[in-house]
Design a protein around this motif. Structure first.
Motif, PDB file in Angstrom:
ATOM      1  N   TYR A   1       0.836  -1.194   0.000  1.00 22.54           N
ATOM      2  CA  TYR A   1       0.000   0.000   0.000  1.00 22.54           C
ATOM      3  C   TYR A   1       0.869   1.241   0.000  1.00 22.54           C
ATOM      4  N   THR A   2       0.262   2.378  -0.317  1.00 22.50           N
ATOM      5  CA  THR A   2       0.946   3.651  -0.224  1.00 22.50           C
ATOM      6  C   THR A   2      -0.085   4.751  -0.046  1.00 22.50           C
ATOM      7  N   HIS A   3       0.386   5.967   0.183  1.00 20.94           N
ATOM      8  CA  HIS A   3      -0.525   7.090   0.420  1.00 20.94           C
ATOM      9  C   HIS A   3       0.238   8.379   0.180  1.00 20.94           C
ATOM     10  N   ARG A   4      -0.457   9.454  -0.123  1.00 19.38           N
ATOM     11  CA  ARG A   4       0.204  10.737  -0.366  1.00 19.38           C
ATOM     12  C   ARG A   4      -0.848  11.841  -0.401  1.00 19.38           C
TER      13      ARG A   4
ATOM     14  N   GLY B   1      -3.673  -6.741 -19.695  1.00 23.80           N
ATOM     15  CA  GLY B   1      -2.314  -7.200 -19.967  1.00 23.80           C
ATOM     16  C   GLY B   1      -1.261  -6.244 -19.457  1.00 23.80           C
ATOM     17  N   ALA B   2      -0.032  -6.665 -19.579  1.00 29.18           N
ATOM     18  CA  ALA B   2       1.095  -5.877 -19.091  1.00 29.18           C
ATOM     19  C   ALA B   2       1.272  -4.599 -19.903  1.00 29.18           C
ATOM     20  N   GLY B   3       1.748  -3.557 -19.226  1.00 28.22           N
ATOM     21  CA  GLY B   3       2.111  -2.331 -19.925  1.00 28.22           C
ATOM     22  C   GLY B   3       1.015  -1.311 -20.085  1.00 28.22           C
ATOM     23  N   THR B   4      -0.108  -1.456 -19.374  1.00 27.65           N
ATOM     24  CA  THR B   4      -1.185  -0.482 -19.481  1.00 27.65           C
ATOM     25  C   THR B   4      -1.083   0.552 -18.360  1.00 27.65           C
ATOM     26  N   SER B   5      -1.789   1.678 -18.553  1.00 26.63           N
ATOM     27  CA  SER B   5      -1.715   2.762 -17.575  1.00 26.63           C
ATOM     28  C   SER B   5      -3.032   3.509 -17.527  1.00 26.63           C
ATOM     29  N   VAL B   6      -3.223   4.250 -16.441  1.00 22.96           N
ATOM     30  CA  VAL B   6      -4.379   5.142 -16.294  1.00 22.96           C
ATOM     31  C   VAL B   6      -3.886   6.380 -15.555  1.00 22.96           C
ATOM     32  N   THR B   7      -4.361   7.556 -16.005  1.00 19.92           N
ATOM     33  CA  THR B   7      -3.916   8.821 -15.416  1.00 19.92           C
ATOM     34  C   THR B   7      -5.117   9.626 -14.946  1.00 19.92           C
ATOM     35  N   LEU B   8      -5.031  10.141 -13.709  1.00 17.88           N
ATOM     36  CA  LEU B   8      -6.046  11.008 -13.137  1.00 17.88           C
ATOM     37  C   LEU B   8      -5.481  12.415 -13.017  1.00 17.88           C
ATOM     38  N   VAL B   9      -6.366  13.413 -12.960  1.00 17.33           N
ATOM     39  CA  VAL B   9      -5.953  14.754 -12.566  1.00 17.33           C
ATOM     40  C   VAL B   9      -6.746  15.136 -11.322  1.00 17.33           C
ATOM     41  N   ALA B  10      -6.061  15.651 -10.318  1.00 20.04           N
ATOM     42  CA  ALA B  10      -6.703  16.057  -9.066  1.00 20.04           C
ATOM     43  C   ALA B  10      -7.387  17.407  -9.269  1.00 20.04           C
ATOM     44  N   GLU B  11      -8.691  17.462  -9.018  1.00 20.91           N
ATOM     45  CA  GLU B  11      -9.439  18.703  -9.209  1.00 20.91           C
ATOM     46  C   GLU B  11      -9.389  19.598  -7.971  1.00 20.91           C
ATOM     47  N   ILE B  12      -9.073  19.020  -6.823  1.00 25.17           N
ATOM     48  CA  ILE B  12      -8.815  19.759  -5.585  1.00 25.17           C
ATOM     49  C   ILE B  12      -7.657  19.043  -4.890  1.00 25.17           C
ATOM     50  N   PRO B  13      -7.052  19.646  -3.862  1.00 30.49           N
ATOM     51  CA  PRO B  13      -6.007  18.918  -3.119  1.00 30.49           C
ATOM     52  C   PRO B  13      -6.582  17.634  -2.520  1.00 30.49           C
ATOM     53  N   LEU B  14      -5.837  16.551  -2.649  1.00 30.53           N
ATOM     54  CA  LEU B  14      -6.360  15.238  -2.276  1.00 30.53           C
ATOM     55  C   LEU B  14      -5.425  14.479  -1.342  1.00 30.53           C
ATOM     56  N   ILE B  15      -6.032  13.710  -0.443  1.00 29.28           N
ATOM     57  CA  ILE B  15      -5.358  12.600   0.212  1.00 29.28           C
ATOM     58  C   ILE B  15      -5.663  11.370  -0.637  1.00 29.28           C
ATOM     59  N   VAL B  16      -4.620  10.681  -1.075  1.00 29.81           N
ATOM     60  CA  VAL B  16      -4.773   9.496  -1.918  1.00 29.81           C
ATOM     61  C   VAL B  16      -4.309   8.278  -1.133  1.00 29.81           C
ATOM     62  N   LEU B  17      -5.188   7.280  -1.004  1.00 26.92           N
ATOM     63  CA  LEU B  17      -4.839   6.004  -0.385  1.00 26.92           C
ATOM     64  C   LEU B  17      -4.894   4.927  -1.457  1.00 26.92           C
ATOM     65  N   ILE B  18      -3.868   4.069  -1.510  1.00 23.80           N
ATOM     66  CA  ILE B  18      -3.786   3.033  -2.544  1.00 23.80           C
ATOM     67  C   ILE B  18      -3.448   1.698  -1.898  1.00 23.80           C
ATOM     68  N   ALA B  19      -4.227   0.681  -2.208  1.00 21.93           N
ATOM     69  CA  ALA B  19      -3.925  -0.691  -1.789  1.00 21.93           C
ATOM     70  C   ALA B  19      -3.802  -1.540  -3.049  1.00 21.93           C
ATOM     71  N   ASN B  20      -2.663  -2.143  -3.244  1.00 21.90           N
ATOM     72  CA  ASN B  20      -2.394  -2.940  -4.443  1.00 21.90           C
ATOM     73  C   ASN B  20      -2.618  -4.413  -4.115  1.00 21.90           C
ATOM     74  N   VAL B  21      -3.884  -4.829  -4.191  1.00 25.47           N
ATOM     75  CA  VAL B  21      -4.243  -6.190  -3.779  1.00 25.47           C
ATOM     76  C   VAL B  21      -5.151  -6.847  -4.811  1.00 25.47           C
ATOM     77  N   MET B  22      -5.307  -8.124  -4.666  1.00 25.18           N
ATOM     78  CA  MET B  22      -6.149  -8.923  -5.557  1.00 25.18           C
ATOM     79  C   MET B  22      -7.595  -8.430  -5.528  1.00 25.18           C
ATOM     80  N   HIS B  23      -8.222  -8.394  -6.700  1.00 23.33           N
ATOM     81  CA  HIS B  23      -9.630  -7.992  -6.785  1.00 23.33           C
ATOM     82  C   HIS B  23     -10.513  -9.058  -6.134  1.00 23.33           C
ATOM     83  N   PRO B  24     -11.538  -8.650  -5.380  1.00 24.45           N
ATOM     84  CA  PRO B  24     -12.366  -9.652  -4.693  1.00 24.45           C
ATOM     85  C   PRO B  24     -13.133 -10.581  -5.636  1.00 24.45           C
TER      86      PRO B  24
END
Length: 280
Positions: A60-63, A206-229
């Motif tokens: 996990y990570t956060h920022r 598949g491998a090598g894909t990406s997704v990009t967001l833009v923050a519309e206001i200042p954000l706390i971002v929490l990320i958990a990199n785990v298996m989908h339920p």
């Protein structure tokens, strides 16, 4: 006395031991400075990066990120699954609302141009680029109970961490707790729901894909990199996740996304009004 005990049996030895480890690195850590990331996205000046990190499988990570920050996730192996929660960094009781996120744009499946809404009618972030198309705003993340029943373990440090457990650890770094965690969205593992309610598992693009967001206001971002339920794999499956962020501009009235629909326009106007009132 063992060698390990002798290494820290005095203040001087403890200091020497700590300094000896100062140069150690791991592939699962933030790159400091962010410009030192060996995986900077193509076309992005490394000097403009404000965050660069590879998140471990099951990690996990956060920022906290500023308004206008572009936040990119990369799946290098096809096994990453970025479960994400967003909070207003100034007023964290405003947070991601998955129901409004699918309701306002009249679309249950996430993709380029999709606004990510709070329960206050404002856009927290917008998906501005997507090469995967395999995301989910319906299932949320995994729980301790489900992972223990399926894998026999759900501990954050164990072989099958739940997304909920990791979100709790990340949230605590920002003074948030269990009551503050709403349902999350996830990127890189897709599902579809048929008219009869049956779930179709799409998995990864598949491998090598990406997704990009833009923050519309200042954000706390929490990320958990785990298996989908909903992942039907027999064992716990997770791969590394790369995260990069750089400064940019939020969605403004001259952007076509701003007036994509009457509902989206109102949400972006609410966001702009809030940002201007706060001097952002």
């Amino acid at each position: 006395m063992s060698a390990e005990e002798r290494a820290t049996d005095t203040v001087g030895n403890a200091r020497a031991d700590a300094r000896a480890q100062g140069g150690l690195t791991s592939e699962w850590m933030p790159y400091l400075p962010a410009s030192a990331s060996p995986f900077a996205p193509s076309g992005i000046d490394p000097a403009s990066l404000t965050w660069g990190e590879t998140v471990a499988p099951g990690g996990y990570t956060h920022r906290v990120i500023a308004r206008g920050t572009h936040l990119r996730f990369d799946d290098p192996t096809g096994d990453a699954n970025a479960h994400v929660l967003l909070f207003n960094a100034h007023e964290p009781w405003e947070r991601l609302n998955t129901a409004d996120t699918v309701k306002i744009p009249w679309q249950a499946y996430l993709g380029t141009g999709h606004p990510l809404l709070s329960g206050d009618g404002r856009v927290l972030a917008t998906i501005v680029d997507d090469t995967s198309g395999r995301h989910d705003a319906l299932f949320g993340t995994s729980t301790d109970a489900a992972n223990r029943a399926r894998f026999g373990d759900a501990r954050p440090e164990g072989p099958a961490p739940s997304g909920r457990a990791l979100f709790l650890k990340a949230a605590a770094k920002h003074g948030l707790g269990a009551r503050d965690l709403p349902p999350s969205i996830s990127f890189f593992q897709g599902v579809r729901v048929a008219a009869d309610g049956a779930v179709e598992w799409l998995g990864s693009a598949g491998a090598g894909t990406s997704v990009t967001l833009v923050a519309e206001i200042p954000l706390i971002v929490l990320i958990a990199n785990v298996m989908h339920p909903a992942d039907p794999a027999s064992g716990y499956r997770s791969g590394p996740l790369r995260v990069h962020a750089w400064r940019g501009s939020p969605t403004l009235p001259d952007d076509p996304r701003f007036a994509e629909s009457p509902e989206s326009r109102r949400a972006y106007l609410n966001t702009l009004d809030y940002a201007e009132a706060c001097g952002l």
